[in-house]
Design an enzyme around this catalytic site. Structure first.
Site, PDB file in Angstrom:
ATOM      1  N   ARG A 173       1.515 -13.045   3.028  1.00 58.87           N
ATOM      2  CA  ARG A 173       0.962 -12.439   1.817  1.00 58.87           C
ATOM      3  C   ARG A 173       1.040 -13.467   0.693  1.00 58.87           C
ATOM      4  O   ARG A 173       1.907 -14.343   0.687  1.00 58.87           O
ATOM      5  CB  ARG A 173       1.743 -11.175   1.463  1.00 58.87           C
ATOM      6  CG  ARG A 173       1.678 -10.099   2.544  1.00 58.87           C
ATOM      7  CD  ARG A 173       2.705  -9.002   2.333  1.00 58.87           C
ATOM      8  NE  ARG A 173       2.637  -8.013   3.404  1.00 58.87           N
ATOM      9  CZ  ARG A 173       3.279  -8.109   4.558  1.00 58.87           C
ATOM     10  NH1 ARG A 173       4.043  -9.181   4.799  1.00 58.87           N
ATOM     11  NH2 ARG A 173       3.174  -7.160   5.473  1.00 58.87           N
ATOM     12  N   HIS A 289      -5.849 -10.529   0.403  1.00 54.49           N
ATOM     13  CA  HIS A 289      -5.625 -10.071   1.779  1.00 54.49           C
ATOM     14  C   HIS A 289      -6.649 -10.629   2.764  1.00 54.49           C
ATOM     15  O   HIS A 289      -6.529 -10.405   3.971  1.00 54.49           O
ATOM     16  CB  HIS A 289      -5.657  -8.537   1.828  1.00 54.49           C
ATOM     17  CG  HIS A 289      -4.301  -7.916   1.812  1.00 54.49           C
ATOM     18  ND1 HIS A 289      -3.454  -8.023   0.737  1.00 54.49           N
ATOM     19  CD2 HIS A 289      -3.628  -7.197   2.747  1.00 54.49           C
ATOM     20  CE1 HIS A 289      -2.333  -7.386   1.010  1.00 54.49           C
ATOM     21  NE2 HIS A 289      -2.407  -6.882   2.216  1.00 54.49           N
ATOM     22  N   ARG A 292      -5.444 -12.663   5.828  1.00 48.83           N
ATOM     23  CA  ARG A 292      -4.712 -11.837   6.798  1.00 48.83           C
ATOM     24  C   ARG A 292      -5.695 -11.021   7.643  1.00 48.83           C
ATOM     25  O   ARG A 292      -5.532 -10.906   8.863  1.00 48.83           O
ATOM     26  CB  ARG A 292      -3.734 -10.918   6.070  1.00 48.83           C
ATOM     27  CG  ARG A 292      -2.537 -11.659   5.506  1.00 48.83           C
ATOM     28  CD  ARG A 292      -1.718 -10.826   4.539  1.00 48.83           C
ATOM     29  NE  ARG A 292      -1.210  -9.568   5.072  1.00 48.83           N
ATOM     30  CZ  ARG A 292      -0.172  -9.447   5.889  1.00 48.83           C
ATOM     31  NH1 ARG A 292       0.465 -10.553   6.306  1.00 48.83           N
ATOM     32  NH2 ARG A 292       0.245  -8.267   6.292  1.00 48.83           N
ATOM     33  N   TRP A 315       3.215  -6.988  10.323  1.00 51.56           N
ATOM     34  CA  TRP A 315       2.842  -5.586  10.143  1.00 51.56           C
ATOM     35  C   TRP A 315       3.763  -4.684  10.949  1.00 51.56           C
ATOM     36  O   TRP A 315       4.124  -4.999  12.084  1.00 51.56           O
ATOM     37  CB  TRP A 315       1.404  -5.347  10.592  1.00 51.56           C
ATOM     38  CG  TRP A 315       0.372  -5.908   9.675  1.00 51.56           C
ATOM     39  CD1 TRP A 315       0.080  -5.483   8.407  1.00 51.56           C
ATOM     40  CD2 TRP A 315      -0.516  -7.001   9.926  1.00 51.56           C
ATOM     41  NE1 TRP A 315      -0.928  -6.238   7.861  1.00 51.56           N
ATOM     42  CE2 TRP A 315      -1.316  -7.183   8.772  1.00 51.56           C
ATOM     43  CE3 TRP A 315      -0.723  -7.837  11.021  1.00 51.56           C
ATOM     44  CZ2 TRP A 315      -2.295  -8.161   8.681  1.00 51.56           C
ATOM     45  CZ3 TRP A 315      -1.691  -8.818  10.932  1.00 51.56           C
ATOM     46  CH2 TRP A 315      -2.465  -8.977   9.783  1.00 51.56           C
ATOM     47  N   TYR A 324      -8.253  -3.165  10.465  1.00 47.52           N
ATOM     48  CA  TYR A 324      -8.823  -4.492  10.242  1.00 47.52           C
ATOM     49  C   TYR A 324      -9.810  -4.886  11.339  1.00 47.52           C
ATOM     50  O   TYR A 324     -10.796  -5.582  11.078  1.00 47.52           O
ATOM     51  CB  TYR A 324      -7.717  -5.540  10.170  1.00 47.52           C
ATOM     52  CG  TYR A 324      -6.883  -5.497   8.908  1.00 47.52           C
ATOM     53  CD1 TYR A 324      -7.305  -4.808   7.780  1.00 47.52           C
ATOM     54  CD2 TYR A 324      -5.658  -6.151   8.842  1.00 47.52           C
ATOM     55  CE1 TYR A 324      -6.546  -4.766   6.632  1.00 47.52           C
ATOM     56  CE2 TYR A 324      -4.888  -6.124   7.687  1.00 47.52           C
ATOM     57  CZ  TYR A 324      -5.334  -5.425   6.591  1.00 47.52           C
ATOM     58  OH  TYR A 324      -4.574  -5.385   5.454  1.00 47.52           O
TER      59      TYR A 324
END
Length: 343
Positions: A173, A289, A292, A315, A324
């Site tokens: 992050r 984000h 990621r 995660w 995602y």
């Protein structure tokens, strides 16, 4: 002695007799030790509490402890304002945390609140709402950006490319990347950089976690370190601001803000695709984000298992990863393969 309890300067004072001694102590402990939470989580909690308290004041309701019927009305108010289901769930989640940490039942445990959330989800889906996610920054995007910027001598471009490489390579992050210091970097026998991450959003451990960089990304970071001078002090943050005159400003006390790092994604997207349109919609450019999301999608395409993807990105909720990668098999799903087999 005052009969009011102030837990935060931006929140209304509470009548002392509104809660038990234990609840008051738990509440005060939570605000006293706010450093136990991530900066993002704490900001979101305060934002939700301010919004909730303002609504309660306007409607003559008590903001803490929250009554389930009041929370129900508040969630419907958020829906009427046009907020997305995910945002409404975030408001409820923060109110849940506030009460759980105080030793009280979560509002969502009540029938009134759980039913109204089901209603809101159904109504919003029927109205055409679709879940949105950050615009993916994938391997092809990174390769395109690198081909455009790797020969630039501008300090800012060198920094930005190194940052994007780390973001995609590590799935960290942006707040976690901002905390990296020069002393956190070591080398493997193969010459790759190894970054020690002391804590992440989902991991707080003295052992931390190690993130290895590819040889290509290692070279990008080496170049940034060389031109920026951040290596002069091992306590310097790896990434720092670049002055208007194009010179880096290393610092051991001031890290780049997450907003500044978000800006790198936005500026890079603008470099390639031009300015965003004026629709005001979110996710029309790369954001914090994006790397990621893109890395998760690329790994899924390559056949990496869901548990491995979750481990790589830190995660703990499989639903996030599934969201995602939800559209990846739209052309290669099981029924498509079955129907087209032999065609």
């Amino acid at each position: 002695m005052s009969n009011l309890l102030t837990v935060h300067q931006n929140l209304p004072a509470l009548p002392v007799d509104a809660t038990s001694d234990e609840v008051r102590k738990n509440l005060m402990d939570m605000f006293r030790d706010r450093q136990a939470f991530s900066e993002h989580t704490w900001k979101m909690l305060l934002s939700v509490c301010r919004s909730w308290a303002a609504w309660c004041k306007l409607n003559n309701r008590k903001w803490f402890p929250a009554e389930p019927e009041d929370v129900r009305d508040y969630l419907l108010y958020l829906q009427a304002r046009g907020l997305a289901v995910k945002t409404i769930q975030q408001h409820l989640g923060q109110l849940n945390m506030l009460h759980r940490r105080s030793g009280l039942p979560r509002p969502s445990d009540s029938n009134a609140v759980s039913l109204v959330m089901r209603r809101i989800r159904k109504e919003n889906v029927d109205a055409g709402e679709r879940a949105k996610q950050a615009l993916a920054f994938e391997r092809t995007d990174f390769d395109q950006v690198r081909s455009l910027m790797e020969n630039s001598d501008r300090c800012q471009d060198i920094r930005n490319l190194a940052f994007l490489g780390i973001a995609y390579n590590t799935l960290l992050r942006i707040a976690e990347i901002a905390r990296i210091r020069v002393k956190d970097i070591s080398r493997t026998d193969g010459g790759r950089m190894l970054i020690h991450i002391g804590r992440t959003k989902t991991l707080v451990s003295t052992a931390g976690v190690e993130k290895a960089l590819s040889l290509g990304v290692t070279k990008l970071v080496e170049r940034w370190i060389s031109v920026s001078g951040v290596a002069d002090d091992p306590n310097n943050y790896l990434f720092c601001r670049v002055r208007k005159n194009g010179v880096a400003a290393p610092s051991a006390t001031s890290q780049l803000s997450t907003r500044a790092l978000e800006g790198i994604f936005e500026a890079t997207h603008r470099l390639i695709y031009g300015a965003k349109d004026d629709s005001g919609q979110r996710y029309l450019a790369w954001s914090g984000h994006s790397a990621r999301v893109g890395a998760a999608r690329d790994m899924a395409r390559a056949g990496v298992s869901i548990p491995e993807i979750m481990q790589a990105g830190g995660w703990t909720n499989v639903n996030i990863v599934m969201n995602y990668i939800r559209n990846l098999d739209s052309e290669t799903g099981a029924m498509v393969r079955l129907l087209e087999d032999g065609d």
